[in-house]
Structure formats: structure tokens, C-alpha cells
Scaffold this motif. Structure first.
Motif, PDB file in Angstrom:
ATOM      1  N   ARG A 199       6.876  48.098  13.560  1.00 48.92           N
ATOM      2  CA  ARG A 199       7.138  49.101  12.513  1.00 48.92           C
ATOM      3  C   ARG A 199       6.857  50.465  13.031  1.00 48.92           C
ATOM      4  O   ARG A 199       5.975  50.741  13.740  1.00 48.92           O
ATOM      5  CB  ARG A 199       6.253  48.845  11.306  1.00 48.92           C
ATOM      6  CG  ARG A 199       6.633  47.574  10.632  1.00 48.92           C
ATOM      7  CD  ARG A 199       5.749  47.319   9.478  1.00 48.92           C
ATOM      8  NE  ARG A 199       5.268  45.945   9.670  1.00 48.92           N
ATOM      9  CZ  ARG A 199       4.582  45.282   8.823  1.00 48.92           C
ATOM     10  NH1 ARG A 199       4.232  45.818   7.719  1.00 48.92           N
ATOM     11  NH2 ARG A 199       4.221  44.065   9.043  1.00 48.92           N
TER      12      ARG A 199
ATOM     13  N   ALA B  39       1.083  37.700   7.554  1.00 42.42           N
ATOM     14  CA  ALA B  39       2.130  36.672   7.498  1.00 42.42           C
ATOM     15  C   ALA B  39       2.551  36.255   8.903  1.00 42.42           C
ATOM     16  O   ALA B  39       2.731  35.064   9.184  1.00 42.42           O
ATOM     17  CB  ALA B  39       3.333  37.185   6.711  1.00 42.42           C
TER      18      ALA B  39
ATOM     19  N   ARG C 183       9.614  48.860   5.715  1.00 47.80           N
ATOM     20  CA  ARG C 183       8.545  47.876   5.940  1.00 47.80           C
ATOM     21  C   ARG C 183       9.058  46.634   6.649  1.00 47.80           C
ATOM     22  O   ARG C 183       8.330  45.675   6.846  1.00 47.80           O
ATOM     23  CB  ARG C 183       7.908  47.470   4.607  1.00 47.80           C
ATOM     24  CG  ARG C 183       7.093  48.570   3.983  1.00 47.80           C
ATOM     25  CD  ARG C 183       6.233  48.051   2.884  1.00 47.80           C
ATOM     26  NE  ARG C 183       7.018  47.645   1.736  1.00 47.80           N
ATOM     27  CZ  ARG C 183       6.547  47.477   0.524  1.00 47.80           C
ATOM     28  NH1 ARG C 183       5.279  47.672   0.279  1.00 47.80           N
ATOM     29  NH2 ARG C 183       7.325  47.103  -0.465  1.00 47.80           N
TER      30      ARG C 183
ATOM     31  N   THR D 233       4.431  40.915   7.000  1.00 46.72           N
ATOM     32  CA  THR D 233       3.173  41.630   7.179  1.00 46.72           C
ATOM     33  C   THR D 233       2.447  41.082   8.404  1.00 46.72           C
ATOM     34  O   THR D 233       2.775  40.005   8.914  1.00 46.72           O
ATOM     35  CB  THR D 233       2.263  41.461   5.951  1.00 46.72           C
ATOM     36  OG1 THR D 233       1.930  40.065   5.831  1.00 46.72           O
ATOM     37  CG2 THR D 233       2.923  41.965   4.678  1.00 46.72           C
ATOM     38  N   PHE D 234       1.445  41.822   8.839  1.00 42.93           N
ATOM     39  CA  PHE D 234       0.646  41.354   9.964  1.00 42.93           C
ATOM     40  C   PHE D 234       0.048  39.984   9.653  1.00 42.93           C
ATOM     41  O   PHE D 234       0.120  39.062  10.483  1.00 42.93           O
ATOM     42  CB  PHE D 234      -0.460  42.373  10.282  1.00 42.93           C
ATOM     43  CG  PHE D 234      -1.360  41.931  11.396  1.00 42.93           C
ATOM     44  CD1 PHE D 234      -0.930  41.981  12.711  1.00 42.93           C
ATOM     45  CD2 PHE D 234      -2.637  41.454  11.137  1.00 42.93           C
ATOM     46  CE1 PHE D 234      -1.764  41.572  13.750  1.00 42.93           C
ATOM     47  CE2 PHE D 234      -3.464  41.037  12.160  1.00 42.93           C
ATOM     48  CZ  PHE D 234      -3.033  41.101  13.467  1.00 42.93           C
TER      49      PHE D 234
ATOM     50  N   ARG E  30       8.542  39.507   3.479  1.00 41.45           N
ATOM     51  CA  ARG E  30       7.785  40.673   3.939  1.00 41.45           C
ATOM     52  C   ARG E  30       6.972  40.257   5.165  1.00 41.45           C
ATOM     53  O   ARG E  30       5.956  39.577   5.038  1.00 41.45           O
ATOM     54  CB  ARG E  30       6.877  41.142   2.810  1.00 41.45           C
ATOM     55  CG  ARG E  30       6.118  42.397   3.106  1.00 41.45           C
ATOM     56  CD  ARG E  30       5.308  42.836   1.895  1.00 41.45           C
ATOM     57  NE  ARG E  30       6.218  43.294   0.855  1.00 41.45           N
ATOM     58  CZ  ARG E  30       6.000  43.105  -0.445  1.00 41.45           C
ATOM     59  NH1 ARG E  30       4.939  42.472  -0.869  1.00 41.45           N
ATOM     60  NH2 ARG E  30       6.860  43.564  -1.329  1.00 41.45           N
TER      61      ARG E  30
ATOM     62  N   ALA F 194       7.150  37.026  -0.050  1.00 44.22           N
ATOM     63  CA  ALA F 194       6.293  37.946  -0.802  1.00 44.22           C
ATOM     64  C   ALA F 194       5.677  37.239  -2.007  1.00 44.22           C
ATOM     65  O   ALA F 194       4.543  37.524  -2.384  1.00 44.22           O
ATOM     66  CB  ALA F 194       7.089  39.170  -1.245  1.00 44.22           C
TER      67      ALA F 194
ATOM     68  N   CYS G 136       6.453  34.441   5.365  1.00 42.13           N
ATOM     69  CA  CYS G 136       6.804  35.821   5.028  1.00 42.13           C
ATOM     70  C   CYS G 136       7.197  36.021   3.567  1.00 42.13           C
ATOM     71  O   CYS G 136       7.456  37.154   3.151  1.00 42.13           O
ATOM     72  CB  CYS G 136       7.944  36.304   5.927  1.00 42.13           C
ATOM     73  SG  CYS G 136       7.437  36.522   7.658  1.00 42.13           S
TER      74      CYS G 136
ATOM     75  N   GLN H 152      12.388  42.753  13.417  1.00 37.46           N
ATOM     76  CA  GLN H 152      11.116  43.355  13.043  1.00 37.46           C
ATOM     77  C   GLN H 152      10.003  42.877  13.968  1.00 37.46           C
ATOM     78  O   GLN H 152       9.139  43.653  14.364  1.00 37.46           O
ATOM     79  CB  GLN H 152      10.785  43.024  11.595  1.00 37.46           C
ATOM     80  CG  GLN H 152       9.537  43.679  11.076  1.00 37.46           C
ATOM     81  CD  GLN H 152       9.628  45.195  11.095  1.00 37.46           C
ATOM     82  OE1 GLN H 152      10.703  45.761  11.026  1.00 37.46           O
ATOM     83  NE2 GLN H 152       8.495  45.842  11.215  1.00 37.46           N
TER      84      GLN H 152
ATOM     85  N   GLU I 135      11.246  44.521   5.496  1.00 37.77           N
ATOM     86  CA  GLU I 135      11.483  43.438   4.550  1.00 37.77           C
ATOM     87  C   GLU I 135      12.934  42.985   4.589  1.00 37.77           C
ATOM     88  O   GLU I 135      13.829  43.736   4.985  1.00 37.77           O
ATOM     89  CB  GLU I 135      11.123  43.890   3.135  1.00 37.77           C
ATOM     90  CG  GLU I 135       9.665  44.200   2.971  1.00 37.77           C
ATOM     91  CD  GLU I 135       9.320  44.785   1.627  1.00 37.77           C
ATOM     92  OE1 GLU I 135       8.110  44.824   1.320  1.00 37.77           O
ATOM     93  OE2 GLU I 135      10.213  45.210   0.883  1.00 37.77           O
TER      94      GLU I 135
END
Length: 111
Positions: A111, A39, A19, A36-37, A34, A76, A74, A106, A21
Motif C-alpha cells: 500500500r 488478514a 486500501r 489487511t496486515f 480487505r 471484511a 480477507c 496488493q 480492497e
């Protein structure tokens, strides 16, 4: 939340490379980042285009505010931003470099 009996770290605190991370240890605490989109969109809204941020980082021009902003978005598990920034600086920016490398990789690779 499951705890690892050997390290005492919760399962959620263990970074999942699939992922994208990353782990950041500051003040003796292991934090999970993390990207994520959501974030990354929030980070981009604050910091400007992420590709340009990656270029600034590669050129050694990433500011402390940008580093804190990217990491903070980012996280978590949310933290108070000012305290997070102080702990990051107190821990030494050299300790943040491997985490930054993972997040930038990343952002560029996806991903």
C-alpha cells in the motif's frame, strides 16, 4: 452503516482501491475483501509464503483450497468457511479471477 439509495449496497461493501480492497459477488451477494496486515499474516500462516502463492498463481498452479483460504482470510465480514467455499465454487471460478488479480496485486505492490 449507511446504505446507498441507488444500489442498496452498504457503504462498507464498496471496495476502497486505496486500501487494496476488492469486491467478490457470489450468490447474488456483494462481499468485501480487505487484505489487511492481520488478514495476510493469517493467510500466510495457513498457506505458506505469500510471494510463493503469487508465483503459483502466475504459473496457473494455485489450488482451490489456496484460493478459498486467501479470500476467506480477507473477508471484511466473516462467513462460515465451508458455506463460503461452496458458494465460491457454485458462482464459478472465472468470476473470482478479477478479485484474485486485485488481491495478488496488493500483496506484491503493498500500500
Amino acid at each position: 452503516m449507511r446504505s446507498d439509495a441507488v444500489s442498496g449496497v452498504t457503504a462498507e461493501a464498496v471496495p476502497n482501491a486505496i486500501r487494496g480492497e476488492a469486491e467478490l459477488v457470489i450468490g447474488g451477494e456483494r462481499l468485501l475483501l480487505r487484505p489487511t496486515f492481520a488478514a495476510l499474516v493469517a493467510a500466510e500462516a495457513e498457506l505458506g509464503p505469500l510471494f510463493a502463492l503469487c508465483e503459483r498463481a502466475a504459473a496457473g498452479q494455485l489450488t482451490l483450497a489456496e484460493l478459498v483460504g486467501l479470500f476467506w482470510h480477507c473477508l471484511a465480514q466473516p462467513r462460515e468457511r465451508g458455506a463460503f467455499a461452496e458458494a465460491l465454487v457454485a458462482g464459478g471460478l472465472v468470476n473470482a479471477a478479477p478479485t484474485l488479480r486485485v488481491l495478488l496485486g496488493q500483496i506484491l505492490a503493498g500500500r
